[in-house]
Motif scaffolding. Sequence first.
Motif, PDB file in Angstrom:
ATOM      1  N   SER A   1       0.821  -1.213   0.000  1.00 28.89           N
ATOM      2  CA  SER A   1       0.000   0.000   0.000  1.00 28.89           C
ATOM      3  C   SER A   1       0.858   1.267   0.000  1.00 28.89           C
ATOM      4  CB  SER A   1      -0.927   0.013   1.210  1.00 28.89           C
ATOM      5  OG  SER A   1      -0.182  -0.109   2.415  1.00 28.89           O
ATOM      6  N   LYS A   2       1.938   1.257   0.768  1.00 30.31           N
ATOM      7  CA  LYS A   2       2.829   2.413   0.868  1.00 30.31           C
ATOM      8  C   LYS A   2       4.276   1.942   0.828  1.00 30.31           C
ATOM      9  CE  LYS A   2       0.263   6.215   1.876  1.00 30.31           C
ATOM     10  NZ  LYS A   2       0.441   7.552   1.271  1.00 30.31           N
ATOM     11  N   CYS A   3       5.154   2.793   0.304  1.00 35.24           N
ATOM     12  CA  CYS A   3       6.576   2.456   0.349  1.00 35.24           C
ATOM     13  C   CYS A   3       7.110   2.665   1.765  1.00 35.24           C
ATOM     14  CB  CYS A   3       7.354   3.322  -0.651  1.00 35.24           C
ATOM     15  SG  CYS A   3       7.326   5.087  -0.276  1.00 35.24           S
ATOM     16  N   GLY A   4       8.374   2.354   1.980  1.00 30.88           N
ATOM     17  CA  GLY A   4       8.936   2.386   3.333  1.00 30.88           C
ATOM     18  C   GLY A   4       8.858   3.745   4.004  1.00 30.88           C
ATOM     19  N   CYS A   5       9.032   4.828   3.233  1.00 32.68           N
ATOM     20  CA  CYS A   5       8.980   6.162   3.823  1.00 32.68           C
ATOM     21  C   CYS A   5       7.569   6.705   3.909  1.00 32.68           C
ATOM     22  CB  CYS A   5       9.860   7.130   3.038  1.00 32.68           C
ATOM     23  SG  CYS A   5       9.230   7.525   1.384  1.00 32.68           S
ATOM     24  N   GLY A   6       6.629   6.085   3.170  1.00 32.05           N
ATOM     25  CA  GLY A   6       5.239   6.525   3.200  1.00 32.05           C
ATOM     26  C   GLY A   6       4.893   7.553   2.152  1.00 32.05           C
ATOM     27  N   MET A   7       5.825   7.894   1.254  1.00 33.84           N
ATOM     28  CA  MET A   7       5.552   8.933   0.264  1.00 33.84           C
ATOM     29  C   MET A   7       4.689   8.428  -0.882  1.00 33.84           C
ATOM     30  SD  MET A   7       8.212  11.108  -2.064  1.00 33.84           S
ATOM     31  CE  MET A   7       8.849  12.092  -0.732  1.00 33.84           C
ATOM     32  N   ASN A   8       5.005   7.233  -1.401  1.00 35.30           N
ATOM     33  CA  ASN A   8       4.333   6.726  -2.589  1.00 35.30           C
ATOM     34  C   ASN A   8       3.329   5.637  -2.235  1.00 35.30           C
ATOM     35  OD1 ASN A   8       5.873   8.302  -4.495  1.00 35.30           O
ATOM     36  ND2 ASN A   8       7.602   6.949  -4.068  1.00 35.30           N
ATOM     37  N   GLY A   9       2.197   5.653  -2.917  1.00 37.36           N
ATOM     38  CA  GLY A   9       1.183   4.615  -2.759  1.00 37.36           C
ATOM     39  C   GLY A   9       1.170   3.681  -3.952  1.00 37.36           C
ATOM     40  N   ASN A  10       0.216   2.778  -3.959  1.00 38.13           N
ATOM     41  CA  ASN A  10       0.149   1.760  -5.008  1.00 38.13           C
ATOM     42  C   ASN A  10      -0.852   2.125  -6.099  1.00 38.13           C
ATOM     43  OD1 ASN A  10      -2.218   1.509  -3.616  1.00 38.13           O
ATOM     44  ND2 ASN A  10      -2.052  -0.705  -3.223  1.00 38.13           N
TER      45      ASN A  10
END
Length: 572
Positions: A497-506
């Motif tokens: 759903s989110k990358c490790g840093c939380g910036m990009n979604g799916n």
Amino acid sequence: MSRLEAKKPPLFISEPLTREAVSQSLSLLSGLLKSSYGPAGRLKQLHNGVGGCVCTTSQSSALLGHLPTSQPVLRVLTASVLNHVSRFSDCGLFTAILCCGFIENFRSLNVAPFTVIKISKHLLSLCMDHLKSEACGCRVSVDFSSVEALVCLVRSILTSKPACMLNKTEVDHLTTLVLKAFLFTVPCHVETNAVLGKCVIVPVKGRRVVDSTVLPGLLIETPEIQLGKPLAVKRTGSNMIKTALFSVSMSGDGFNSEEGTIAVHHGVSLEVSELNQLLDVGKQLVKDEVGLVVCQKVMHPSLKQLLKENGVVAADRAGLSLMEPLGRMTGSQPIASIHSLSPGCYGSLKDLCIESFASKRFLHLIPEDTVICSLILCNRSETAWDELKRVCETAEHVLQLTMKEPLALLGGGCTETHLASYIRHKSSGLPASTFKDLACSQTQYQLVADGFCRSLESVARSLSHDAEEILTDMVYGHCWFVPSGSPHVSKWSDLVSKCGCGMNGNTEDLGWRFLQGQSGSPVVQGCPKEPSVNVADLLTLDCFAAKCSGLQVALETANLILDLSYIIEDQN
């Protein structure tokens, strides 16, 4: 006297990295550090084997500071990382894991160490140029006019150390307190050479974390003060409280027989004479309209009584650690002798009151301008409190570094995988003149570049402790974690759903692939794009200055170790 044993010649160890014992020690240290990394890192208990304090931690400073090692190679690595931590307080595990990765990947190459070092330095310069450029996709500007990025920075530090044993409510509460304490230390009136203030941490163990709070000014523990009674304190004509700060003992036993001899007339008591001197000092303080006297060491009860009877509040046993912030907050010059009092040594306070926390009672010194504050830090156990104190100090230092250089890097493994993607792209299109300048072939350069990238990716892989699959995308080069035990699906977007840093979604097809392990061929890809940054959506940020330094220290230390040809040990 003749020697009982003949002097032994020094031991020469050639090519130390080829020794099995050194390889095993490096591998063991790398595994220990990797297992401690990140919010899900496994805790380590450190003790000396003969009793005493047991330290439960996953912090690099505690781990490396308590690990005895006889291997010179490990001592070099440990000293280098601890020096980095002493300067930046953060990214110690990152630096150590990356250094171990560089050593492991570079020494397995069939390339001369001298060539590896030259190429790796060039790769480092590419990384640093990219990180310092406006187009860098893993860099975030920190705007001090809003708190979103600052909150992310502090929360990321607090959640990275599981030994603090914090839940979400406690993390949110402490994040607010750390930020509030930091803002207290920022001067309201900016000068040419503005200096940040100081946050003093006051321990309260055995209480809930949410009982923690921040107060402007300083707290001095005074068990003898009674609650419920109004604090009568002498004030000056301007309604301020004049303060005197003593760094010398005022207990009346100042003479030390080890310092020499002293002649005393017959019938004269040394103790009485010294007490009279102290009482004379007290009378002078009363005459000078001093309202608060603070002593670093012990104060004689008779002197305390004299001051109390004249409306002067006295506090002793303040300790060395409070002297500098006390002097700075009040403007007092610490008085080092009871034989000389000058009007210029006094300072002033706005107000004075009594505070109570748990079973402790404190004098609360409230200044006119607040750049000094007190963080009353609570936690349920002593071990958890010790870890939390280190984490809060790290967070404060990171905020100070960020104020100096208002940038942050993406956390959660995304900076590492992004840099690896960037280096793979950059190294595949270098002109022939680069290889000529480095005196290497294109093949050698690509081998070292691949080892460099694998080392960066090994840091991201270290965040996984529960057999998760780790992916990276082909668009932004970010790191993605697939929960362990997830079903096999045709689209990765159904699992992440989110990358490790939380910036990009799916929400878009990012071309995910497995993050490389120790085997497999590199994937040639385009230059990773710069995503649109919305700081409010970020979950994990790292300190820019600390991580850039960690990257440089890791490579420089690895190159130093790779260049070792001999170790000479004294056997005597």
